[in-house]
Design a protein around this motif. Structure first.
Motif, PDB file in Angstrom:
ATOM      1  N   PHE A  42       0.835  -1.194   0.000  1.00  0.00           N
ATOM      2  CA  PHE A  42       0.000   0.000   0.000  1.00  0.00           C
ATOM      3  C   PHE A  42       0.876   1.253   0.000  1.00  0.00           C
ATOM      4  O   PHE A  42       1.806   1.377   0.807  1.00  0.00           O
ATOM      5  CB  PHE A  42      -0.900   0.028   1.236  1.00  0.00           C
ATOM      6  CG  PHE A  42      -1.961  -1.029   1.262  1.00  0.00           C
ATOM      7  CD1 PHE A  42      -3.152  -0.857   0.591  1.00  0.00           C
ATOM      8  CD2 PHE A  42      -1.756  -2.206   1.971  1.00  0.00           C
ATOM      9  CE1 PHE A  42      -4.140  -1.826   0.618  1.00  0.00           C
ATOM     10  CE2 PHE A  42      -2.741  -3.182   2.014  1.00  0.00           C
ATOM     11  CZ  PHE A  42      -3.933  -2.996   1.331  1.00  0.00           C
ATOM     12  N   ALA A  43       0.578   2.190  -0.875  1.00  0.00           N
ATOM     13  CA  ALA A  43       1.313   3.449  -0.901  1.00  0.00           C
ATOM     14  C   ALA A  43       0.896   4.340   0.272  1.00  0.00           C
ATOM     15  O   ALA A  43       1.724   5.041   0.858  1.00  0.00           O
ATOM     16  CB  ALA A  43       1.073   4.170  -2.222  1.00  0.00           C
ATOM     17  N   LEU A  70      -9.152   0.760   7.885  1.00  0.00           N
ATOM     18  CA  LEU A  70      -9.458  -0.393   7.040  1.00  0.00           C
ATOM     19  C   LEU A  70      -8.514  -1.559   7.314  1.00  0.00           C
ATOM     20  O   LEU A  70      -8.608  -2.598   6.660  1.00  0.00           O
ATOM     21  CB  LEU A  70      -9.377  -0.002   5.552  1.00  0.00           C
ATOM     22  CG  LEU A  70     -10.355   1.072   5.079  1.00  0.00           C
ATOM     23  CD1 LEU A  70     -10.166   1.334   3.586  1.00  0.00           C
ATOM     24  CD2 LEU A  70     -11.791   0.661   5.368  1.00  0.00           C
ATOM     25  N   GLU A  71      -7.603  -1.356   8.274  1.00  0.00           N
ATOM     26  CA  GLU A  71      -6.613  -2.384   8.627  1.00  0.00           C
ATOM     27  C   GLU A  71      -5.888  -2.886   7.379  1.00  0.00           C
ATOM     28  O   GLU A  71      -5.823  -4.084   7.108  1.00  0.00           O
ATOM     29  CB  GLU A  71      -7.271  -3.542   9.378  1.00  0.00           C
ATOM     30  CG  GLU A  71      -7.873  -3.135  10.705  1.00  0.00           C
ATOM     31  CD  GLU A  71      -8.357  -4.315  11.532  1.00  0.00           C
ATOM     32  OE1 GLU A  71      -7.690  -5.368  11.549  1.00  0.00           O
ATOM     33  OE2 GLU A  71      -9.416  -4.181  12.166  1.00  0.00           O
ATOM     34  N   GLN A  72      -5.331  -1.945   6.645  1.00  0.00           N
ATOM     35  CA  GLN A  72      -4.683  -2.292   5.385  1.00  0.00           C
ATOM     36  C   GLN A  72      -3.240  -2.739   5.607  1.00  0.00           C
ATOM     37  O   GLN A  72      -2.292  -1.957   5.529  1.00  0.00           O
ATOM     38  CB  GLN A  72      -4.757  -1.111   4.415  1.00  0.00           C
ATOM     39  CG  GLN A  72      -6.159  -0.870   3.896  1.00  0.00           C
ATOM     40  CD  GLN A  72      -6.239   0.274   2.915  1.00  0.00           C
ATOM     41  OE1 GLN A  72      -5.486   1.246   3.000  1.00  0.00           O
ATOM     42  NE2 GLN A  72      -7.153   0.195   1.972  1.00  0.00           N
ATOM     43  N   TYR A  73      -3.103  -4.023   5.872  1.00  0.00           N
ATOM     44  CA  TYR A  73      -1.803  -4.659   5.978  1.00  0.00           C
ATOM     45  C   TYR A  73      -1.665  -5.633   4.805  1.00  0.00           C
ATOM     46  O   TYR A  73      -2.570  -6.422   4.535  1.00  0.00           O
ATOM     47  CB  TYR A  73      -1.670  -5.417   7.292  1.00  0.00           C
ATOM     48  CG  TYR A  73      -1.789  -4.544   8.523  1.00  0.00           C
ATOM     49  CD1 TYR A  73      -0.704  -3.798   8.978  1.00  0.00           C
ATOM     50  CD2 TYR A  73      -2.984  -4.466   9.230  1.00  0.00           C
ATOM     51  CE1 TYR A  73      -0.805  -3.004  10.114  1.00  0.00           C
ATOM     52  CE2 TYR A  73      -3.099  -3.672  10.373  1.00  0.00           C
ATOM     53  CZ  TYR A  73      -2.007  -2.939  10.803  1.00  0.00           C
ATOM     54  OH  TYR A  73      -2.121  -2.154  11.913  1.00  0.00           O
ATOM     55  N   ALA A  74      -0.542  -5.583   4.142  1.00  0.00           N
ATOM     56  CA  ALA A  74      -0.358  -6.412   2.955  1.00  0.00           C
ATOM     57  C   ALA A  74      -0.233  -7.890   3.322  1.00  0.00           C
ATOM     58  O   ALA A  74       0.338  -8.251   4.350  1.00  0.00           O
ATOM     59  CB  ALA A  74       0.885  -5.963   2.204  1.00  0.00           C
ATOM     60  N   MET A 118      -2.926  -9.105  -3.954  1.00  0.00           N
ATOM     61  CA  MET A 118      -2.013 -10.241  -3.843  1.00  0.00           C
ATOM     62  C   MET A 118      -2.692 -11.585  -4.102  1.00  0.00           C
ATOM     63  O   MET A 118      -2.220 -12.390  -4.926  1.00  0.00           O
ATOM     64  CB  MET A 118      -1.365 -10.247  -2.460  1.00  0.00           C
ATOM     65  CG  MET A 118      -0.379 -11.379  -2.229  1.00  0.00           C
ATOM     66  SD  MET A 118       1.149 -11.200  -3.181  1.00  0.00           S
ATOM     67  CE  MET A 118       2.049 -10.046  -2.138  1.00  0.00           C
ATOM     68  N   LEU A 119      -3.790 -11.862  -3.422  1.00  0.00           N
ATOM     69  CA  LEU A 119      -4.448 -13.167  -3.568  1.00  0.00           C
ATOM     70  C   LEU A 119      -5.118 -13.310  -4.931  1.00  0.00           C
ATOM     71  O   LEU A 119      -5.078 -14.382  -5.542  1.00  0.00           O
ATOM     72  CB  LEU A 119      -5.459 -13.373  -2.443  1.00  0.00           C
ATOM     73  CG  LEU A 119      -4.863 -13.522  -1.042  1.00  0.00           C
ATOM     74  CD1 LEU A 119      -5.969 -13.537   0.008  1.00  0.00           C
ATOM     75  CD2 LEU A 119      -4.014 -14.780  -0.939  1.00  0.00           C
ATOM     76  N   ALA A 120      -5.740 -12.251  -5.410  1.00  0.00           N
ATOM     77  CA  ALA A 120      -6.378 -12.301  -6.724  1.00  0.00           C
ATOM     78  C   ALA A 120      -5.350 -12.562  -7.821  1.00  0.00           C
ATOM     79  O   ALA A 120      -5.566 -13.380  -8.726  1.00  0.00           O
ATOM     80  CB  ALA A 120      -7.115 -10.992  -7.000  1.00  0.00           C
ATOM     81  N   ILE A 121      -4.213 -11.883  -7.738  1.00  0.00           N
ATOM     82  CA  ILE A 121      -3.172 -12.060  -8.743  1.00  0.00           C
ATOM     83  C   ILE A 121      -2.605 -13.471  -8.684  1.00  0.00           C
ATOM     84  O   ILE A 121      -2.365 -14.114  -9.714  1.00  0.00           O
ATOM     85  CB  ILE A 121      -2.068 -11.005  -8.562  1.00  0.00           C
ATOM     86  CG1 ILE A 121      -2.631  -9.606  -8.867  1.00  0.00           C
ATOM     87  CG2 ILE A 121      -0.867 -11.306  -9.452  1.00  0.00           C
ATOM     88  CD1 ILE A 121      -1.713  -8.466  -8.482  1.00  0.00           C
ATOM     89  N   GLY A 122      -2.405 -13.984  -7.459  1.00  0.00           N
ATOM     90  CA  GLY A 122      -1.921 -15.344  -7.332  1.00  0.00           C
ATOM     91  C   GLY A 122      -2.879 -16.349  -7.946  1.00  0.00           C
ATOM     92  O   GLY A 122      -2.473 -17.257  -8.680  1.00  0.00           O
TER      93      GLY A 122
END
Length: 225
Positions: free
Chosen positions: A16-17, A23-27, A60-64
């Motif tokens: 995340f930039a 939103l608890e935006q942790y990669a 990440m999960l969608a791309i995987g």
């Protein structure tokens, strides 16, 4: 492509930039994402199916999943900036299956097995998921509900999942086993796999005192009926 090769490929996914704490935006780390996608692939839960990444974040999960011959992949997040980042990450990884990026709230959007409609970032047209399209697999790293006022945030994601998925893979905070099993039992679903994993968190917000902290998490595979 094996799990290690997938992990190397997913290492191109940028974080995340400008993460939002509410939103608890942790990669999701590349190694954990590769493990989830590999497990789903081993259980024949990706190839030829529709895969939905709820709260996709940086994608990440969608791309995987898009590297494992799904019929369709949809990444959904309420944060339009994150969706833009996910779209950029897709261009860097270049998975074999194109991903549909959708802005929408996973806990409020009108998601159901017969109809998934939400407005995309770059189009006024809606995207539609019909039951006849394929079986549905959900992959997700939902917010844990660690922030004040956001407790049990992962419950809302499970409620959405129970309405649309045949099977799901989800990451939850340590100590969630009893909660997830009870939720699944109430939904007449089965937790078929549960295991521990580690989630490294880099310092992103002012309240974090350590530059890097590793927390224990729990991962669940659920079959929904």
């Amino acid at each position: 492509m094996g799990k290690r090769a997938l992990e190397r490929r997913l290492s191109a996914v940028a974080d995340f930039a400008d993460p939002q704490v509410e939103l608890e935006q942790y990669a999701t780390p590349a190694d954990l994402a590769a493990h989830l996608v590999h497990l789903a692939d081993v259980h024949h839960d990706v190839a030829g199916r529709t895969v939905l990444d709820l709260g996709t974040g940086t994608g990440m999960l969608a791309i995987g999943a898009a590297t494992r011959s799904p019929r369709r992949v949809v990444g959904l997040d309420r944060d339009g900036t994150a969706i833009e980042q996910a779209r950029e990450n897709e261009s860097h990884v270049a998975p074999e299956t194109p991903i549909e990026w959708v802005v929408g709230d996973a806990t409020r959007a009108p998601l159901c097995r017969k109809n998934l409609r939400a407005k995309s970032v770059d189009s006024a047209e809606s995207t539609e998921l019909t039951e006849s399209a394929s079986s549905v697999t959900v992959l997700m790293n939902p917010p844990f509900g660690a922030q004040t006022g956001n407790q049990h945030a992962d419950r809302a994601f499970l409620e959405t999942t129970s309405a649309i998925a045949d099977v799901s893979y989800s990451i939850h905070n340590e100590g969630s086993l009893d909660f997830v099993e009870a939720f699944a039992e109430d939904a007449a679903a089965d937790v078929t796999h549960a295991f521990r994993a580690e989630l490294p968190l880099s310092r992103q917000f002012e309240f974090q005192r350590e530059e890097r902290k590793v927390i224990d998490v729990e991962v669940f595979r659920i079959e929904w009926r």
